[in-house]
Design an enzyme around this catalytic site. Structure first.
Site, mmCIF file in Angstrom:
data_model
loop_
_atom_site.group_PDB
_atom_site.id
_atom_site.type_symbol
_atom_site.label_atom_id
_atom_site.label_comp_id
_atom_site.label_asym_id
_atom_site.label_seq_id
_atom_site.Cartn_x
_atom_site.Cartn_y
_atom_site.Cartn_z
ATOM 1 N N LYS A 110 0.821 -1.216 0.000
ATOM 2 C CA LYS A 110 0.000 0.000 0.000
ATOM 3 C C LYS A 110 0.856 1.267 0.000
ATOM 4 C CE LYS A 110 -4.117 -1.991 0.232
ATOM 5 N NZ LYS A 110 -5.036 -1.969 -0.913
ATOM 6 N N GLU A 132 -9.986 5.264 3.064
ATOM 7 C CA GLU A 132 -10.739 4.161 3.647
ATOM 8 C C GLU A 132 -9.733 3.075 3.967
ATOM 9 O OE1 GLU A 132 -10.219 4.550 0.481
ATOM 10 O OE2 GLU A 132 -9.484 2.545 -0.056
ATOM 11 N N SER A 400 1.857 -9.605 -0.615
ATOM 12 C CA SER A 400 1.490 -8.192 -0.567
ATOM 13 C C SER A 400 1.726 -7.550 0.794
ATOM 14 C CB SER A 400 0.031 -8.017 -0.973
ATOM 15 O OG SER A 400 -0.803 -8.802 -0.156
#
Lengths: 420, 259
Positions: A110, A132, A400
């Site tokens: 991210k 969010e 990830s």
């Protein structure tokens, strides 16, 4: 080759961050095939137009690109390595490489996207960012970038997720962000996006909405893919070094909204590698409790984009279910819907149980504790070797994020079992 | 009934227009609420078809939508109940695009027409995405009302006013629906800009919460839409009588304002 010989191969880490050339631009209306678009209240139109214009200019400007690359390198810790999993490869009967996004600053992919969007927010003169978050990884990443850039930050998080990701809530607050617990609807990621959009409708002139996945109205799915494509560009070059110049047979990533998967796939679209996205199978597709929008969704419009969504016969959006907060979303990014429609990528599922066993498997075979999200990709692979994945295949899986955030939840599920 | 024709006629006769919003399917007596509101002085009525993810709505209408869905409201059910409402004012549905797209544009538009509905407001379907719905709605003679926002550019405002049918919905503030203590300055500016851009009726909505705010907002436009303030009364246990009393209060305020 023996295991001993494998062990001397160091992780493949390129010299520098590999920021490839910009990828394909979606159509003027922001469409990927029939999917995408800009289905938002009129109030948001000017901001989306401004953002699109700003990104278009920035993304082709060398100073912007080098500043972004510099941040990815000096702050986020890129390039992340590709690690060859020798023991697990032996166990499964494939040659498995992991793209290690878990090793970035903040512990997931991210960070790539938020650094890019924070740069854009600064260019547009916006002093406040909202985001969010599901698992909390994007919220933490946004709070981190906001601290770095001196921006005000508010993160919307479903009440259910606030509960199951308490550690990440504290991390965001520690970083100076305000966390708003959202109790409407299913009180998960979908509702957090609703509330972020509602905030943005009121604050759009001073606020940048830092969307964390390849979802939302145009230009977000495009922007987020471009900021995440570094994952795939690096992985392609690194795996070629390890695989003697060849591309992997199969590239696998988990898919919630789909940002790590689209970033990974972007690097391999022009290769002959099979692209596999793994959705949250939850308690199984037949149970109705899952997050598999590509497997079970139908075309619709939510959060500004036409894509595939889980919905009832009246067009009401259904609640998703997944053990992993990051995959607990009833839709999927529009570009994935198009990749599925065109057949360039294939999408499968792993259940909660398979994700948990994937998490344990990688932990115990390689000493790497994955987040529950990419544990779905590992779980799928473990199930499918010899079936959808032929024995002897070379496989790249994007890891990830790291599993620290899930330790408590996993302990609750598996603690007793592991102690037996 | 033709929505725009009705509203124009009343406006041209010197009346300030009042369009109350009622969430369809909210409680067993919602159709009675619509009738009561019509009799209390509404010039048209906006009926909400609840959607699971109403991003343009604040807490009140979110709650109303959720309650209605929990007791089994469906788009098809609400539209067919509308057929049973015989009122003397036009009916406009307000919903989000997914239920429309899911039903199919033509099917949805035809169902509205068959139930005597005259117009539709779909706030997450902006001008640029109007395409297929507009074709189906026009063909079925359903007037699609477009929204303009305080930050809409002049050029875009002109295009919105040109493409809107029935009336132009000027969003009176930067934000989602819900009651506010005060009317913002943006309301007056929005009304004036829309009025300068079009001869169609211009109604301001979002955040208009009581009679004095309605009067103030209507002074720059042709009228107002009042939603959350009415729906809150219904959520608090009010029925047709309370709804009618509130609408009558708004009506009286608007009528007095024009002397």
């Amino acid at each position: 080759m023996t295991t001993q010989e494998f062990l001397i191969s160091a992780p493949a880490r390129g010299d520098r961050v590999l920021l490839g050339p910009p990828g394909p631009v979606p159509s003027a209306a922001g469409r990927f095939g029939e999917f995408g678009g800009r289905f938002v209240p009129e109030t948001l139109i000017p901001a989306l137009e401004e953002l699109e214009a700003e990104f278009r200019t920035a993304w082709s400007s060398e100073p912007f690109r080098s500043e972004f690359a510099g941040l990815l390198e000096s702050y986020a810790g890129r390039p992340t390595p590709v690690t060859e999993c020798h023991r697990l490869s032996d166990r499964l009967g494939v040659r498995l490489l992991l793209k290690r996004e878990d090793l970035t600053h903040t512990g997931s992919h991210k960070i790539n996207n938020v650094l890019g969007q924070a740069l854009l927010a600064r260019r547009m003169g916006k002093q406040r960012v909202i985001a969010e978050t599901g698992a909390g990884q994007h919220g933490v990443a946004t709070a981190t970038a906001a601290a770095l850039f001196g921006l005000d930050c508010v993160v919307f998080m479903g009440a259910v997720d606030v509960e199951r990701q308490a550690l990440n809530v504290f991390r965001m607050e520690l970083l100076g962000a305000k966390v708003v617990s959202v109790s409407s609807g299913s009180a998960t990621l979908k509702d957090a996006i609703n509330d972020a959009l509602r905030d943005w409708v009121a604050t759009v002139e001073s606020t940048h909405y830092c969307i964390g996945s390849v979802v939302g109205p145009h230009p977000y799915p495009w922007i987020v893919r471009e900021f995440q494509r570094v994952v795939g560009e690096e992985a392609r070059e690194q795996s070629r070094v390890i695989l003697g110049g060849n591309d992997p047979d199969v590239v696998v990533a988990c898919v919630g909204g789909g940002s790590n998967a689209i970033g990974t796939f972007a690097g391999f679209l022009d290769t002959r590698s099979r692209l596999v996205g793994v959705e949250a199978g939850g308690l199984g597709l037949e149970s109705g409790k899952h997050g598999a929008a590509l497997a079970r969704g139908v075309p619709g419009v939510l959060h500004g984009a036409r894509s595939l969504y889980l919905q009832d016969e009246h067009g009401q959006i259904l609640e998703a279910h997944s053990i992993s907060a990051g995959l607990d979303y009833p839709g999927v990014g529009p570009e994935h819907a198009e990749l599925a429609a065109s057949g360039r990528a294939e999408y499968h599922i792993a259940t909660d149980e398979e994700a948990l066993s994937g998490l344990v498997l990688l932990s115990q075979m390689e000493g790497i504790v994955p987040a529950l999200e990419p544990a779905h990709a590992i779980g799928w692979l473990a199930r499918e070797v010899g079936k959808k994945v032929p024995l002897g295949s070379t496989v790249v899986v994007t890891l990830s994020g790291r599993g620290d955030k899930d330790a408590e939840q996993v302990a609750q599920r598996l603690g007793a079992e592991l102690n037996k | 009934m033709n929505l725009e024709k009705e509203l124009r006629a009343k406006r041209d006769a010197g009346r300030k227009l009042l369009v109350p919003y009622v969430t369809g399917g909210l409680g067993g007596r919602w159709t009675d609420v619509v009738r009561a509101v019509a009799d209390a002085g509404a010039d048209a009525i906006e009926v909400g078809i609840p959607f699971s993810d109403p991003v343009m709505d604040g807490a009140t209408i979110q709650e109303a939508s959720q309650r209605a869905l929990e007791i089994g409201a469906t788009p098809a059910g609400i539209i067919s109940q509308l057929e049973t409402i015989d009122v003397h004012v036009p009916l406009v549905v307000m919903t989000y695009y997914n239920p429309v797209a899911h039903a199919g544009h033509e099917r949805f538009a035809n169902a509205l027409k068959a139930s005597g509905v005259d117009g539709a407001i779909v706030p997450d379907l902006p001008l640029d995405e109007l395409g297929d719905w507009a074709v189906a709605a026009d063909a079925a003679d359903i007037e699609t009302v477009l929204l303009a926002a305080p930050n809409t550019t002049d050029e875009r405002l002109a295009a919105i006013c040109a493409r809107s049918r029935g009336f132009v919905y000027g969003v009176a503030l930067m934000g989602v629906t819900g009651e506010r203590d005060h009317l913002t300055k943006q309301a007056g500016a929005m009304g004036a800009r829309c009025k300068a851009a079009t001869d169609r009726p211009v109604l301001l909505g979002v955040g208009i919460s009581n009679a004095s705010q309605a009067v103030e907002a209507a002074s720059s436009a042709d009228g107002v839409i009042v939603g959350s303030a009415l729906v809150r009364r219904l959520l608090d246990g009010g029925g047709p009588d309370e709804a009618a009393a509130f609408v009558a209060e708004l009506r009286a305020g608007l009528d007095q304002s024009i002397g």
